[in-house]
Design a protein around this motif. Sequence first.
Motif, PDB file in Angstrom:
ATOM      1  N   ILE A  49     -15.456   0.225   7.782  1.00  9.56           N
ATOM      2  CA  ILE A  49     -16.452   0.831   9.199  1.00  9.56           C
ATOM      3  C   ILE A  49     -17.230  -0.223   9.701  1.00  9.56           C
ATOM      4  CG2 ILE A  49     -18.623   2.351   9.204  1.00  9.56           C
ATOM      5  CD1 ILE A  49     -17.512   4.029   7.015  1.00  9.56           C
ATOM      6  N   VAL A  50     -17.696  -1.393   9.141  1.00  5.67           N
ATOM      7  CA  VAL A  50     -18.806  -2.233   9.572  1.00  5.67           C
ATOM      8  C   VAL A  50     -18.008  -3.449  10.016  1.00  5.67           C
ATOM      9  CG1 VAL A  50     -20.716  -3.612   8.949  1.00  5.67           C
ATOM     10  CG2 VAL A  50     -20.435  -1.200   7.813  1.00  5.67           C
ATOM     11  N   GLN A  51     -16.615  -3.313   9.948  1.00  3.57           N
ATOM     12  CA  GLN A  51     -16.006  -4.721  10.347  1.00  3.57           C
ATOM     13  C   GLN A  51     -16.286  -4.980  11.832  1.00  3.57           C
ATOM     14  OE1 GLN A  51     -11.730  -4.387   9.987  1.00  3.57           O
ATOM     15  NE2 GLN A  51     -11.753  -2.462  11.051  1.00  3.57           N
ATOM     16  N   ILE A  52     -16.475  -6.368  12.118  1.00  2.00           N
ATOM     17  CA  ILE A  52     -16.628  -6.682  13.561  1.00  2.00           C
ATOM     18  C   ILE A  52     -16.193  -8.253  13.421  1.00  2.00           C
ATOM     19  CG2 ILE A  52     -19.221  -7.365  12.810  1.00  2.00           C
ATOM     20  CD1 ILE A  52     -19.873  -6.903  15.817  1.00  2.00           C
ATOM     21  N   SER A  53     -15.545  -8.523  14.478  1.00  2.00           N
ATOM     22  CA  SER A  53     -14.925  -9.839  14.834  1.00  2.00           C
ATOM     23  C   SER A  53     -16.047 -10.927  14.899  1.00  2.00           C
ATOM     24  CB  SER A  53     -14.015  -9.824  15.941  1.00  2.00           C
ATOM     25  OG  SER A  53     -14.564  -9.750  17.159  1.00  2.00           O
ATOM     26  N   ALA A  54     -15.734 -12.080  14.608  1.00  2.00           N
ATOM     27  CA  ALA A  54     -16.681 -13.280  15.072  1.00  2.00           C
ATOM     28  C   ALA A  54     -16.943 -13.278  16.553  1.00  2.00           C
ATOM     29  CB  ALA A  54     -16.068 -14.609  14.508  1.00  2.00           C
ATOM     30  N   VAL A  55     -16.231 -12.882  17.272  1.00  2.00           N
ATOM     31  CA  VAL A  55     -16.239 -13.010  18.909  1.00  2.00           C
ATOM     32  C   VAL A  55     -17.520 -11.453  19.139  1.00  2.00           C
ATOM     33  CG1 VAL A  55     -15.271 -12.496  21.233  1.00  2.00           C
ATOM     34  CG2 VAL A  55     -14.314 -13.848  19.555  1.00  2.00           C
ATOM     35  N   ASP A  56     -17.264 -10.843  18.520  1.00  2.00           N
ATOM     36  CA  ASP A  56     -18.239  -9.556  18.846  1.00  2.00           C
ATOM     37  C   ASP A  56     -19.524  -9.819  18.168  1.00  2.00           C
ATOM     38  OD1 ASP A  56     -16.416  -7.974  20.081  1.00  2.00           O
ATOM     39  OD2 ASP A  56     -15.578  -7.176  18.773  1.00  2.00           O
ATOM     40  N   LYS A  57     -19.554 -10.741  17.042  1.00  2.00           N
ATOM     41  CA  LYS A  57     -20.780 -11.002  16.513  1.00  2.00           C
ATOM     42  C   LYS A  57     -21.762 -11.707  17.492  1.00  2.00           C
ATOM     43  CE  LYS A  57     -19.563 -10.862  11.665  1.00  2.00           C
ATOM     44  NZ  LYS A  57     -19.255 -11.325  10.501  1.00  2.00           N
ATOM     45  N   LYS A  58     -21.120 -12.358  18.770  1.00  2.00           N
ATOM     46  CA  LYS A  58     -21.914 -13.118  19.556  1.00  2.00           C
ATOM     47  C   LYS A  58     -22.202 -12.248  20.593  1.00  2.00           C
ATOM     48  CE  LYS A  58     -19.281 -17.262  18.462  1.00  2.00           C
ATOM     49  NZ  LYS A  58     -18.272 -18.263  18.683  1.00  2.00           N
ATOM     50  N   LEU A  59     -21.878 -11.115  20.574  1.00  2.00           N
ATOM     51  CA  LEU A  59     -22.456 -10.042  21.681  1.00  2.00           C
ATOM     52  C   LEU A  59     -24.015  -9.910  21.644  1.00  2.00           C
ATOM     53  CD1 LEU A  59     -19.512  -7.718  21.666  1.00  2.00           C
ATOM     54  CD2 LEU A  59     -20.013  -9.144  23.417  1.00  2.00           C
ATOM     55  N   PRO A  60     -24.605  -9.571  22.738  1.00  2.00           N
ATOM     56  CA  PRO A  60     -26.098  -9.191  22.547  1.00  2.00           C
ATOM     57  C   PRO A  60     -26.072  -7.918  21.661  1.00  2.00           C
ATOM     58  CG  PRO A  60     -25.462  -9.632  24.846  1.00  2.00           C
ATOM     59  CD  PRO A  60     -24.068  -9.747  24.130  1.00  2.00           C
ATOM     60  N   ILE A  61     -27.299  -7.861  20.823  1.00  2.00           N
ATOM     61  CA  ILE A  61     -27.419  -6.686  20.174  1.00  2.00           C
ATOM     62  C   ILE A  61     -27.068  -5.143  20.635  1.00  2.00           C
ATOM     63  CG2 ILE A  61     -29.802  -6.568  20.411  1.00  2.00           C
ATOM     64  CD1 ILE A  61     -27.549  -5.963  16.809  1.00  2.00           C
ATOM     65  N   GLU A  62     -27.532  -5.056  21.818  1.00  2.00           N
ATOM     66  CA  GLU A  62     -27.361  -3.779  22.501  1.00  2.00           C
ATOM     67  C   GLU A  62     -25.980  -3.536  22.964  1.00  2.00           C
ATOM     68  OE1 GLU A  62     -29.669  -1.415  22.806  1.00  2.00           O
ATOM     69  OE2 GLU A  62     -30.607  -2.697  21.720  1.00  2.00           O
ATOM     70  N   GLU A  63     -25.162  -4.587  23.265  1.00  2.00           N
ATOM     71  CA  GLU A  63     -23.771  -4.360  23.352  1.00  2.00           C
ATOM     72  C   GLU A  63     -23.001  -4.241  22.033  1.00  2.00           C
ATOM     73  OE1 GLU A  63     -20.182  -4.093  25.686  1.00  2.00           O
ATOM     74  OE2 GLU A  63     -22.183  -3.874  26.042  1.00  2.00           O
ATOM     75  N   GLN A  64     -23.509  -4.584  21.162  1.00  2.00           N
ATOM     76  CA  GLN A  64     -22.941  -4.320  19.956  1.00  2.00           C
ATOM     77  C   GLN A  64     -23.048  -2.978  19.421  1.00  2.00           C
ATOM     78  OE1 GLN A  64     -23.849  -7.183  16.580  1.00  2.00           O
ATOM     79  NE2 GLN A  64     -23.850  -8.815  18.085  1.00  2.00           N
ATOM     80  N   ARG A  65     -24.273  -2.399  19.617  1.00  2.00           N
ATOM     81  CA  ARG A  65     -24.898  -0.972  19.361  1.00  2.00           C
ATOM     82  C   ARG A  65     -24.059  -0.341  20.094  1.00  2.00           C
ATOM     83  NH1 ARG A  65     -29.058  -0.085  16.389  1.00  2.00           N
ATOM     84  NH2 ARG A  65     -30.277  -1.497  16.037  1.00  2.00           N
ATOM     85  N   ARG A  66     -23.776  -0.431  21.543  1.00  2.00           N
ATOM     86  CA  ARG A  66     -22.872   0.331  22.098  1.00  2.00           C
ATOM     87  C   ARG A  66     -21.240   0.447  21.777  1.00  2.00           C
ATOM     88  NH1 ARG A  66     -19.431   0.218  26.070  1.00  2.00           N
ATOM     89  NH2 ARG A  66     -19.226  -2.066  26.289  1.00  2.00           N
ATOM     90  N   ARG A  67     -20.793  -0.735  21.614  1.00  2.00           N
ATOM     91  CA  ARG A  67     -19.423  -0.833  20.950  1.00  2.00           C
ATOM     92  C   ARG A  67     -19.221  -0.383  19.543  1.00  2.00           C
ATOM     93  NH1 ARG A  67     -16.991  -6.355  22.804  1.00  2.00           N
ATOM     94  NH2 ARG A  67     -15.026  -5.208  22.113  1.00  2.00           N
TER      95      ARG A  67
END
Length: 90
Positions: A49-67
């Motif tokens: 459920i919580v997996q996120i790629s290294a590239v996505d970890k660099k996104l702004p927090i609001e973009e991470q929340r959206r995605r």
Amino acid sequence: MSGRFCIDANGLITSWNVYYRPTVVPSLWQQLSLNKPDILLVQPIFDEIVQISAVDKKLPIEEQRRRFPLRSWLIDHAFTATDLTPDAEV
């Protein structure tokens, strides 16, 4: 609730995305959060459920929340993973 309940990743993911969206059934998600001590998320399920790629970890927090809204919800509500080891208390 009384006791411990193990929830499968698919149950959470499908509930969130299809059948029980938080905007439609907010009370389900409120109850899950309130009963967090009784809910067991074993490490492999939590990782799914919580997996996120290294590239996505660099996104702004609001973009991470959206995605990754379910991931964000679990983290915001302090859900944690339980290791499956012989000494694990489940």
